[in-house]
Design an enzyme around this catalytic site. Structure first.
Site, mmCIF file in Angstrom:
data_model
loop_
_atom_site.group_PDB
_atom_site.id
_atom_site.type_symbol
_atom_site.label_atom_id
_atom_site.label_comp_id
_atom_site.label_asym_id
_atom_site.label_seq_id
_atom_site.Cartn_x
_atom_site.Cartn_y
_atom_site.Cartn_z
ATOM 1 N N LEU A 151 49.946 42.753 38.771
ATOM 2 C CA LEU A 151 48.964 41.744 39.181
ATOM 3 C C LEU A 151 47.998 42.340 40.201
ATOM 4 C CD1 LEU A 151 47.916 38.858 39.087
ATOM 5 C CD2 LEU A 151 49.639 38.232 40.776
ATOM 6 N N TYR A 152 48.538 42.987 41.222
ATOM 7 C CA TYR A 152 47.699 43.635 42.229
ATOM 8 C C TYR A 152 46.868 44.741 41.589
ATOM 9 C CZ TYR A 152 46.400 46.204 46.460
ATOM 10 O OH TYR A 152 45.699 46.830 47.442
ATOM 11 N N GLY A 153 47.506 45.559 40.737
ATOM 12 C CA GLY A 153 46.803 46.666 40.093
ATOM 13 C C GLY A 153 45.659 46.203 39.215
ATOM 14 N N SER A 155 43.839 43.571 39.701
ATOM 15 C CA SER A 155 42.727 43.165 40.570
ATOM 16 C C SER A 155 41.946 44.378 41.066
ATOM 17 C CB SER A 155 43.252 42.340 41.754
ATOM 18 O OG SER A 155 43.969 43.129 42.681
ATOM 19 N N LYS A 156 42.647 45.459 41.364
ATOM 20 C CA LYS A 156 41.961 46.654 41.869
ATOM 21 C C LYS A 156 41.231 47.401 40.750
ATOM 22 C CE LYS A 156 42.742 46.369 46.255
ATOM 23 N NZ LYS A 156 41.634 46.261 47.218
#
Length: 262
Positions: A151-153, A155-156
Site C-alpha cells: 500500500l505504501y509502495g 503511493s510512492k
C-alpha cells in the site's frame, strides 16, 4: 536568501532539512498536522527564531495547504522552494489484513496530499515567475515490491510518475519539479507503527541486518540534499542519496564496519 516551505517538517528528515536550510541562511516555514510535534522540535532551532515560522497543516486538506502557502508568502514575500515531505505509513500487514482507515490515510496523504501541494505551489510559482517543487520518494518508487508494504509502495510509485509528469508539463516554464530519494533512514517510519507502538520490523533479524548496512540517519541525508536543492538548475532533477554504487560499497565494507542503527 531563499524562502522554503517543507510539509511534515516537525520531525525526521523534514526537520533535519529545515535545520540545514536555516544553517544555509534561508527562511523556513515548518509545518505539520500536530502542533505538539512542533513544540518538541522548536528548541532545536531557537537560534534561528527570526527566520522560521510554524503553520499547522494537514496535507489531506486542500484549504490547509492553501493557507500554508498564503501564510508563508505573507511572512516571507514569496516561496522559492516547496518540499512535499509529509507522509503516512501503515502497519506492516498483508493487504487483506490492513484496516481500511489506513488505505484512506495513505492515499489521501502520500498521493492526494502531494498532488494538492504541487498544484497550489505550481499555480502560485507560475504567477510569481519562479520556484522549485520537490517531492519525496520512498519504498516502491523504483518498482521494488516488498510484501506487506504494497500500500505504501503503491503511493510512492504513483508519486514518482506524477512528479516526472509535472516536470514535463512545466518544461517551458520558470518553475521546476524534482524528486528526492532518501533511501533507508532511521526515523519513526521505521521504528514505530502508525499507532506509536514499536514496529514489527525491529524484530526482523534479516531486515535489521540489511538496514544496518544500508540505513542512514536523517541528518546525514539532509546535509546531502539541501546544498543540491539550493544549487539545482535542472527540470526533472532527481537527487538520490542511496545510489547503486553507494549500496555496493556499503555491502563490500559491511564486514569491516560495525553499525547498530537498528
Amino acid at each position: 536568501m531563499k524562502n522554503v516551505v517543507i510539509t511534515g517538517s516537525t520531525r525526521g528528515l523534514g526537520l533535519e532539512m529545515a535545520k540545514e536550510f536555516l544553517r544555509a541562511g534561508c527562511n523556513v516555514t515548518l509545518s505539520g498536522s500536530k502542533p505538539e510535534s512542533f513544540e518538541r522540535a522548536k528548541d532545536q532551532i531557537t537560534e534561528y527564531k527570526d527566520r522560521f515560522i510554524y503553520i499547522p497543516c494537514n496535507v489531506r486538506n486542500r484549504e490547509e495547504i492553501r493557507n500554508l502557502w498564503n501564510k508563508s508568502v505573507e511572512k516571507w514575500g514569496n516561496v522559492d522552494i516547496w518540499i512535499n515531505n509529509a507522509g503516512q505509513n501503515c502497519p506492516r500487514e498483508y493487504l487483506w489484513d490492513t484496516p481500511e482507515e489506513y488505505m484512506d490515510a495513505v492515499v489521501d496523504t502520500n498521493i492526494k496530499g502531494v498532488i494538492y501541494g504541487s498544484k497550489i505551489a505550481a499555480e502560485n510559482m507560475l504567477k510569481q515567475g519562479h520556484g522549485q517543487i520537490w517531492n519525496m520518494e520512498g519504498l516502491g518508487s523504483n518498482d521494488m515490491i516488498i510484501e506487506q508494504t504494497i500500500l505504501y509502495g503503491t503511493s510512492k510509485r504513483a508519486l514518482t510518475y506524477f512528479t516526472r509528469g509535472l516536470a514535463k508539463e512545466l518544461k517551458d516554464s520558470p518553475v521546476k519539479a524534482g524528486r528526492l530519494s532518501p533511501g533507508m533512514m532511521l526515523t519513526e517510519f521505521i521504528t514505530k507503527s502508525p499507532t506509536g507502538e514499536v514496529s514489527s520490523v525491529t524484530r526482523d533479524d534479516k531486515f535489521k541486518k540489511i538496514f544496518n548496512i544500508l540505513g542512514e540517519k536523517p541528518e546525514t541525508v539532509a546535509k546531502f540534499f539541501v546544498p543540491r536543492i539550493l544549487n539545482n538548475t535542472k527540470q526533472d532533477a532527481h537527487i538520490v542519496w542511496l545510489t547503486n554504487m553507494k549500496s555496493a560499497v556499503k555491502f563490500m565494507m559491511a564486514p569491516f564496519r560495525k553499525r547498530d542503527l537498528l
